[in-house]
Design a protein around this motif. Structure first.
Motif, PDB file in Angstrom:
ATOM      1  N   ARG A 110       0.836  -1.207   0.000  1.00 12.23           N
ATOM      2  CA  ARG A 110       0.000   0.000   0.000  1.00 12.23           C
ATOM      3  C   ARG A 110       0.870   1.256   0.000  1.00 12.23           C
ATOM      4  NH1 ARG A 110      -4.828  -0.209   4.055  1.00 12.23           N
ATOM      5  NH2 ARG A 110      -5.415  -1.706   2.428  1.00 12.23           N
ATOM      6  N   TRP A 122       1.292  -5.238  -8.419  1.00 10.36           N
ATOM      7  CA  TRP A 122       0.482  -6.424  -8.107  1.00 10.36           C
ATOM      8  C   TRP A 122       0.859  -7.591  -9.017  1.00 10.36           C
ATOM      9  CZ3 TRP A 122      -1.954  -8.173  -4.180  1.00 10.36           C
ATOM     10  CH2 TRP A 122      -2.643  -7.345  -3.299  1.00 10.36           C
ATOM     11  N   ASP A 213      -7.994 -12.408   2.779  1.00  9.81           N
ATOM     12  CA  ASP A 213      -8.038 -10.957   2.968  1.00  9.81           C
ATOM     13  C   ASP A 213      -6.787 -10.332   2.368  1.00  9.81           C
ATOM     14  OD1 ASP A 213      -9.277  -8.602   3.804  1.00  9.81           O
ATOM     15  OD2 ASP A 213      -8.294  -8.611   5.756  1.00  9.81           O
ATOM     16  N   HIS A 215      -5.146  -7.984   0.498  1.00  8.69           N
ATOM     17  CA  HIS A 215      -5.167  -6.663  -0.120  1.00  8.69           C
ATOM     18  C   HIS A 215      -3.798  -6.021   0.075  1.00  8.69           C
ATOM     19  CE1 HIS A 215      -5.550  -5.043   3.943  1.00  8.69           C
ATOM     20  NE2 HIS A 215      -6.637  -5.789   4.136  1.00  8.69           N
ATOM     21  N   ASP A 216      -3.633  -4.804  -0.431  1.00 10.47           N
ATOM     22  CA  ASP A 216      -2.294  -4.204  -0.428  1.00 10.47           C
ATOM     23  C   ASP A 216      -1.774  -3.852   0.961  1.00 10.47           C
ATOM     24  OD1 ASP A 216      -3.884  -1.974   0.103  1.00 10.47           O
ATOM     25  OD2 ASP A 216      -3.556  -1.040  -1.846  1.00 10.47           O
ATOM     26  N   VAL A 245     -11.286 -10.998  -2.696  1.00 10.02           N
ATOM     27  CA  VAL A 245     -10.908  -9.797  -1.953  1.00 10.02           C
ATOM     28  C   VAL A 245      -9.844  -9.007  -2.702  1.00 10.02           C
ATOM     29  CG1 VAL A 245      -9.774  -8.965   0.145  1.00 10.02           C
ATOM     30  CG2 VAL A 245     -11.576 -10.694   0.287  1.00 10.02           C
ATOM     31  N   THR A 246      -8.877  -9.697  -3.280  1.00 12.38           N
ATOM     32  CA  THR A 246      -7.793  -8.995  -3.961  1.00 12.38           C
ATOM     33  C   THR A 246      -8.328  -8.141  -5.104  1.00 12.38           C
ATOM     34  OG1 THR A 246      -6.251 -10.773  -3.400  1.00 12.38           O
ATOM     35  CG2 THR A 246      -5.602  -9.276  -5.160  1.00 12.38           C
ATOM     36  N   ARG A 248     -11.470  -7.156  -5.666  1.00 13.88           N
ATOM     37  CA  ARG A 248     -12.368  -6.110  -5.151  1.00 13.88           C
ATOM     38  C   ARG A 248     -11.573  -4.928  -4.602  1.00 13.88           C
ATOM     39  NH1 ARG A 248     -17.814  -7.203  -2.914  1.00 13.88           N
ATOM     40  NH2 ARG A 248     -17.117  -5.835  -1.238  1.00 13.88           N
ATOM     41  N   SER A 249     -10.509  -5.205  -3.863  1.00 13.56           N
ATOM     42  CA  SER A 249      -9.734  -4.118  -3.275  1.00 13.56           C
ATOM     43  C   SER A 249      -9.048  -3.288  -4.353  1.00 13.56           C
ATOM     44  CB  SER A 249      -8.712  -4.677  -2.278  1.00 13.56           C
ATOM     45  OG  SER A 249      -7.691  -5.418  -2.928  1.00 13.56           O
ATOM     46  N   HIS A 252     -11.655  -1.152  -6.163  1.00 10.13           N
ATOM     47  CA  HIS A 252     -12.064  -0.020  -5.341  1.00 10.13           C
ATOM     48  C   HIS A 252     -10.997   1.072  -5.341  1.00 10.13           C
ATOM     49  CE1 HIS A 252     -13.929   2.181  -2.033  1.00 10.13           C
ATOM     50  NE2 HIS A 252     -12.750   2.192  -1.433  1.00 10.13           N
ATOM     51  N   ALA A 253      -9.739   0.664  -5.171  1.00 16.55           N
ATOM     52  CA  ALA A 253      -8.656   1.650  -5.096  1.00 16.55           C
ATOM     53  C   ALA A 253      -8.455   2.379  -6.414  1.00 16.55           C
ATOM     54  CB  ALA A 253      -7.354   0.959  -4.676  1.00 16.55           C
ATOM     55  N   ARG A 298     -15.934 -15.588   3.298  1.00 19.95           N
ATOM     56  CA  ARG A 298     -15.739 -14.303   3.961  1.00 19.95           C
ATOM     57  C   ARG A 298     -16.721 -14.133   5.130  1.00 19.95           C
ATOM     58  NH1 ARG A 298     -12.214 -12.320   4.968  1.00 19.95           N
ATOM     59  NH2 ARG A 298     -12.828 -10.125   4.904  1.00 19.95           N
TER      60      ARG A 298
END
Length: 337
Positions: A110, A122, A213, A215-216, A245-246, A248-249, A252-253, A298
């Motif tokens: 992140r 990524w 879970d 994500h970055d 999750v990866t 989706r995150s 979103h970002a 989840r």
């Protein structure tokens, strides 16, 4: 090691508990040739307590898990044994108490993306995680015996049926919970869900550890490569469930559409590790199935995370029914094959 559902979490605020935990930290650091040089900085959530502990050789991180996520300590010790280049090697763990003591991992993905939001980061991070999963797959049964939750496709439909009977966790009819109509719709969906689980299992890709879970904020990006941490939500499951999750995150970002070609490129970078065993079309089919089934995993992981009497759990309680509602939402990644 097994987790007892509903087991009362320790009172992390009590002086007795804190003295005992601090003594454990001091002893383990002394054995590692370190000493504490300042005050600990706490962060408390319903599922864990984390202390940032300053030492004469840089900060370390103490984590205590609640009963629902207590398996994390044993899991990170096993991962450090199997694939030390992909995770932090703990300074110490106490699997029975769910305690772990880790060195500082440095900069997160992140942090890197905040400076340079290129998806290529990524693309470089996902293959290493896939390699970790492939290395761990032969030990899947051992991980389940250690207490890591079993979310393999063969059992996932049964877990959904059991979850639908847990009206308290689903807050049926309450604010933030499932509506009675949606609850019945989910029950009606059970045969279809079970059939999709069978289709995924029949493809034959071995189950392994699934972070659930990723994500970055849960990836270190240091000079020694990418390392993956914060395994409290993890289960033994189909590996490709990670993508839920990866993706989706990332969407979103970056504010990306589901059919963005960059997302398909990331998916393919992750799936590349399995192309010596399966053709790409089969892998994409499995990824689509695993992503579609993933909201149940989840929801279950959130129920475990909130397995505590901590009053702050109410702040997150809508996550359990909220993830089940995602079963009726379009996939965050539309395949191009």
């Amino acid at each position: 090691m097994t987790t007892i559902a509903g087991e009362r979490a320790p009172d992390w605020s009590s002086e007795q508990w804190q003295v005992r935990a601090r003594s454990w930290v001091d002893t383990r650091l002394s054995q590692a040739g370190r000493r504490v040089t300042g005050l600990v900085e706490p962060r408390v959530r319903p599922w864990s307590l984390v202390w940032r502990v300053p030492t004469d050789d840089g900060p370390v991180w103490f984590k205590a898990n609640n009963p629902g996520t207590v398996h994390e300590a044993a899991l990170i010790a096993t991962l450090a044994e199997l694939t030390p280049e992909r995770v932090l090697t703990p300074i110490a763990v106490d699997p029975e108490q769910g305690w772990s003591l880790l060195p500082d991992g440095g900069e997160s993905l992140r942090d890197v993306l905040a400076r340079d939001p290129d998806l290529a980061h990524w693309e470089r991070a996902l293959p290493g995680y896939a390699a970790l999963q492939l290395t761990t797959a032969p030990r899947a049964d051992e991980l389940v015996a250690l207490g890591v939750p079993d979310h393999r496709p063969e059992v996932l439909a049964g877990l959904l049926a059991e979850l639908l009977d847990d009206r308290g966790s689903l807050l049926i009819g309450a604010e933030g919970g499932l509506s009675p109509d949606l609850h019945e719709r989910l029950r009606a969906e059970l045969p279809s869900y079970a059939e999709r689980c069978r289709r995924l299992a029949d493809i034959g890709i071995p189950a392994t550890v699934q972070h659930d879970d990723l994500h970055d904020g849960n990836v270190f990006a240091g000079p020694d490569g990418y390392r993956y941490f914060d395994w409290g939500d993890a289960s033994v499951a189909h590996p490709f469930g990670t993508l839920l999750v990866t993706v989706r995150s990332i969407r979103h970002a970056k504010k990306l559409a589901a059919d963005d070609t960059g997302l398909a490129r990331l998916r393919d970078a992750y799936l590349e590790a399995w192309t010596d065993r399966y053709d790409r079309r089969t892998l994409v089919e499995a990824a689509d199935l695993a992503i579609g089934l993933g909201p149940v995993s989840r929801s279950l992981s959130w129920r475990r995370a909130l397995d505590t009497v901590d009053e702050s759990r109410a702040e997150y309680a809508d996550a359990v029914p909220g993830w089940l509602e995602e079963l009726f939402v379009a996939s965050p990644l539309q395949s191009d094959s």
